[in-house]
Design a protein around this motif. Sequence first.
Motif, short mmCIF file in Angstrom:
data_model
loop_
_atom_site.label_atom_id
_atom_site.label_comp_id
_atom_site.label_asym_id
_atom_site.label_seq_id
_atom_site.Cartn_x
_atom_site.Cartn_y
_atom_site.Cartn_z
N ALA A 57 28.29 13.63 46.02
CA ALA A 57 27.56 12.64 46.81
C ALA A 57 26.36 12.11 46.03
CB ALA A 57 27.10 13.26 48.12
N ILE A 58 25.67 12.98 45.29
CA ILE A 58 24.55 12.53 44.45
C ILE A 58 25.06 11.60 43.34
CG2 ILE A 58 22.81 13.28 42.80
CD1 ILE A 58 21.97 13.88 45.57
N ALA A 59 26.19 11.97 42.73
CA ALA A 59 26.76 11.12 41.67
C ALA A 59 27.11 9.74 42.21
CB ALA A 59 28.00 11.80 41.08
N CYS A 60 27.64 9.69 43.43
CA CYS A 60 27.94 8.40 44.06
C CYS A 60 26.65 7.63 44.33
CB CYS A 60 28.73 8.65 45.34
SG CYS A 60 29.27 7.15 46.19
N SER A 61 25.61 8.36 44.71
CA SER A 61 24.34 7.70 45.05
C SER A 61 23.68 7.07 43.83
CB SER A 61 23.39 8.73 45.68
OG SER A 61 23.96 9.32 46.81
N LYS A 62 23.91 7.64 42.65
CA LYS A 62 23.30 7.07 41.44
C LYS A 62 23.71 5.62 41.26
CE LYS A 62 23.35 11.49 38.93
NZ LYS A 62 23.96 12.20 37.76
N ARG A 63 24.96 5.32 41.60
CA ARG A 63 25.43 3.93 41.44
C ARG A 63 24.82 3.03 42.49
NH1 ARG A 63 29.93 3.50 38.02
NH2 ARG A 63 30.59 5.50 37.20
N LEU A 64 24.64 3.54 43.71
CA LEU A 64 24.00 2.75 44.74
C LEU A 64 22.55 2.46 44.40
CD1 LEU A 64 26.55 3.77 46.35
CD2 LEU A 64 25.09 3.77 48.37
N ALA A 65 21.89 3.40 43.70
CA ALA A 65 20.48 3.22 43.38
C ALA A 65 20.24 2.04 42.46
CB ALA A 65 19.94 4.50 42.75
N MET A 66 21.27 1.63 41.69
CA MET A 66 21.11 0.51 40.77
C MET A 66 21.17 -0.84 41.48
SD MET A 66 23.17 1.72 37.34
CE MET A 66 24.77 1.93 38.17
N HIS A 67 21.59 -0.84 42.76
CA HIS A 67 21.66 -2.09 43.52
C HIS A 67 20.25 -2.50 43.93
CE1 HIS A 67 22.90 -5.11 46.43
NE2 HIS A 67 24.15 -4.96 46.03
N HIS A 68 19.87 -3.73 43.65
CA HIS A 68 18.48 -4.15 43.87
C HIS A 68 18.14 -4.38 45.34
CE1 HIS A 68 20.99 -7.72 43.21
NE2 HIS A 68 20.17 -8.36 44.00
N ARG A 125 39.13 -4.84 60.90
CA ARG A 125 37.76 -4.39 61.16
C ARG A 125 37.29 -3.36 60.14
NH1 ARG A 125 40.43 -2.69 65.96
NH2 ARG A 125 41.31 -0.61 65.76
N ASN A 126 38.24 -2.69 59.46
CA ASN A 126 37.84 -1.73 58.43
C ASN A 126 37.41 -2.41 57.14
OD1 ASN A 126 40.76 0.13 59.43
ND2 ASN A 126 38.67 0.40 60.19
N ALA A 127 37.80 -3.68 56.96
CA ALA A 127 37.59 -4.33 55.67
C ALA A 127 36.12 -4.57 55.37
CB ALA A 127 38.35 -5.66 55.63
N SER A 128 35.32 -4.91 56.40
CA SER A 128 33.92 -5.24 56.15
C SER A 128 33.16 -4.06 55.56
CB SER A 128 33.27 -5.70 57.46
OG SER A 128 31.90 -5.98 57.26
N GLY A 129 33.33 -2.89 56.15
CA GLY A 129 32.63 -1.71 55.65
C GLY A 129 33.09 -1.30 54.26
N GLN A 130 34.41 -1.38 54.01
CA GLN A 130 34.93 -0.99 52.70
C GLN A 130 34.47 -1.96 51.62
OE1 GLN A 130 36.28 1.78 52.32
NE2 GLN A 130 37.50 2.38 54.06
N LEU A 131 34.46 -3.25 51.94
CA LEU A 131 33.97 -4.22 50.96
C LEU A 131 32.47 -4.08 50.74
CD1 LEU A 131 36.02 -7.36 52.06
CD2 LEU A 131 36.40 -5.92 50.05
N GLY A 132 31.75 -3.66 51.79
CA GLY A 132 30.33 -3.38 51.63
C GLY A 132 30.09 -2.24 50.66
N LEU A 133 30.94 -1.22 50.72
CA LEU A 133 30.83 -0.12 49.76
C LEU A 133 31.09 -0.61 48.34
CD1 LEU A 133 32.55 2.96 51.45
CD2 LEU A 133 30.16 2.72 50.78
N CYS A 134 32.10 -1.49 48.17
CA CYS A 134 32.37 -2.05 46.84
C CYS A 134 31.15 -2.78 46.30
CB CYS A 134 33.56 -3.00 46.91
SG CYS A 134 35.14 -2.21 47.28
N SER A 135 30.52 -3.59 47.16
CA SER A 135 29.35 -4.34 46.73
C SER A 135 28.19 -3.41 46.38
CB SER A 135 28.93 -5.31 47.84
OG SER A 135 27.78 -6.04 47.47
N ALA A 136 28.00 -2.35 47.19
CA ALA A 136 26.90 -1.42 46.94
C ALA A 136 27.14 -0.60 45.67
CB ALA A 136 26.71 -0.49 48.14
N LEU A 137 28.36 -0.14 45.47
CA LEU A 137 28.66 0.69 44.31
C LEU A 137 28.71 -0.10 43.02
CD1 LEU A 137 31.38 3.02 45.84
CD2 LEU A 137 29.16 3.72 44.99
N ARG A 138 28.75 -1.40 43.13
CA ARG A 138 28.68 -2.21 41.91
C ARG A 138 27.35 -2.00 41.20
NH1 ARG A 138 28.75 -8.82 41.63
NH2 ARG A 138 29.25 -9.01 39.42
N GLY A 139 26.32 -1.67 41.99
CA GLY A 139 25.01 -1.44 41.38
C GLY A 139 24.42 -2.72 40.87
#
Length: 788
Positions: A623-634, A444-458
């Motif tokens: 946290a802001i530095a992490c958010s910069k990568r999320l911001a590139m996700h369309h 059950r932890n895998a879905s959220g962690q993989l979601g973070l990978c997808s989001a941080l890909r930008g």
Amino acid sequence: MDATANIMCQEDPVNPVVSTCLQVCGILVVSHLFHLIFKPLGQPGPVAQVLAGLVLGPTLLCRIYVIERFFIKPNSAEYYRFYAFFARIFFMFLLGLEFDVPFLKRNLHLVTTVAYGGFMACGIFGAAISWFIIRELTISYNKIAFAIVTIILIANSASPVVIRLAADLKLDTSDVGRLAMSSSLINEMSCSLLFSLVVAFTEDGMFKTLLLSIFLTASLILVNCYLVIWFNTKSRNQKFINNSQVLLILVLLISVSMIIESSGLYSTVHCFLVGMMFPREGKTTRTLLHKLTYAVHNFVLPSYFGFTGFQFNISSLSTIDNVIVALVMVSLSIAGKILGTLLACYYLKIPLNIEAVILAFILNLKGHADLVVVDASPNSEKWWGEDIRRLLLSVIVLNTLMAGPVVSFIMRKQEVQLTHNRTSIECLDPESELRMICCVYKPRNASGQLGLCSALRGKQGAAITPYLMHLVELPKRRKKKNLMYHQLQDGDQFSDEDEYGGNDVMEINEAVDIFSSETKIFVRQIKAVSSFPTMYEDVCSQAEDLRVSLIFLPFHKHQRIDGKMEKGKDEMRSTNQKIIRHAPCSVGILVDRGCLEFQRLLAPDSLQSVATLFFGGPDDREAIACSKRLAMHHHLNLTVIRFLPSEFGEEDVNVSSSTASPHFNLGNEVFMSIARRNPENKRDDVYMDEFYKRYVSSGQIGYVEKNLRDGAETLQALRDIGDMYSLFIVGKGRRGCSPLTTGMSDWEECPELGVVGDLLASMDFDIKSSVLVIQQHRHTSSKSFTDD
């Protein structure tokens, strides 16, 4: 090439096979023994194993009659070469499977420049001295072919030796290590291709054979693509594909390789390309890596390296002319690699520091394509006889025995400079590679962690290297299954280590396979089997070895179907707390409420809102530095909300991405007053000023400022925005004495989340958003090879 033909022409094909197997086992045992002896001295495995073969060979121990009679027999040579043929197939195919293709794509210009810089410098040196070597060795025929062979021997870098040495010295995840491995592969493939072209154009009919080998390679790559789809679908409810399916893939590989080699060419490039183009997703690749990695790294390569040293014969250096030739070739090989690599680094504007020197010496390692060239029909007059062959083998062995210890010596002296320094993401450019470990306890932890990978890909194609680490509790009593291999079900593994994790492993593998097939992000999987009190050590050591910048941990509570948060094992929480204290990089804890699944991020009409809360301090900057990568996700709409004491403004200020921030327009007086209060606040303002100018003014990220007086107003402000966002990102703490959080820690339940993170994760707060809490690691930064 002749090994595959001559192996079937022996008068007594049984006893030589048995004796050759015993001889290989003897070389393997002595090689492992030498590795155990020299490993505490800092010497990598390939060097120790080549040295073991040298000691065991005709230079030393084989001068004893009994040992010589056991290891050196008239019929053994062809069987050794037949064994080397199979060894080449398996480890070159495995190198292709493990090859970091995304790294090569991102740094293709860098890798090829370094590879061909050393190749060209050594090629010039080799061409210049080939006439001298031809005269000293009295080569009277095929002089041009001998000159090309000389150039290849001086210019080549043995990728299997480089890769094993980098792994033993823990350089395989560093920038210099990955650059060395990729450059050595490009170099070796070029040398092998050059030799194949020489053979194709100097022998009648070989050009057609070259075209045939290209056709067979392309056909096998295409067939593998369809086989992988079929095997993955057929084995949907299994951890691995079965043994017959693995055998079919390997038989096809061996058959095509034998056709190519029996035609007069070498299958080195063919096997590597088949492995590199093999589909990465699914159970098929996972099974092949699982079955081949241990066997190749622990049996095939040590015996191959040991046999390389075994062929060294000191008698080949019995004359002054031979000694001069060997010294000249070794010296020019080292000098050419150093000069070519340093010139390439200077051209690429890479600092000419200790890493550049290490790179040059690593690329000077020999032992694979060189042996293929030297072993080409050794008894044929075309290749100048056995004496010349033994001399060239001596040059190969001496090169490796000199370069390997130099690399390990430099690393011991410069250990501090070569340690991992990308331990946080604040100082990293959002376009640079992000290496991270996502830990899971349960499926059950895998879905959220993989979601973070997808989001941080930008954005599509951004550099990201995720590792999914399955943390499995070691049972107090090991349940060994005393079954023979033939009693196991088809597809099962002989080791009981794979039973740890139970059906969770299958569910996690299935989630990773779906994620990889839909996002095209290759997730490397790791399993840590340990008791909970020491599990944090495995995570921290893996983070250091893999040189990651961020570790993501799942919260010890999970959301039930009715929306309530259910508490998991207390040991999970304890492990999380230990990892936070001892981690060698930044750490994030994800409170997953099912709002960041990667399937939602892939939906065409999906647009999720994410908020980053900034109160100040190093954790919030991370946290802001992490958010910069999320911001590139369309599919993500990011808003940064900055909380400020009310003395800087009477009202809340909402700033859109297209307007200027009143706070930043207040002038230098505001910045000076903040700086006088706390030096950390000055860093916050400088960081946020740069962030605003780069991301907010351009419209990429929304920005809001809230001016508040105390913790009560902060609590109310958080309640007002609680249902507006799918994910909240916040730093753990280290903000100092802030009036904005005064009194909020009175009901703190989980200190590992910090004051604000604990509040957002609390059931009493009643929000449905997921929460990501970030803690920054204190680090020092330095420039590396792939920095722009």
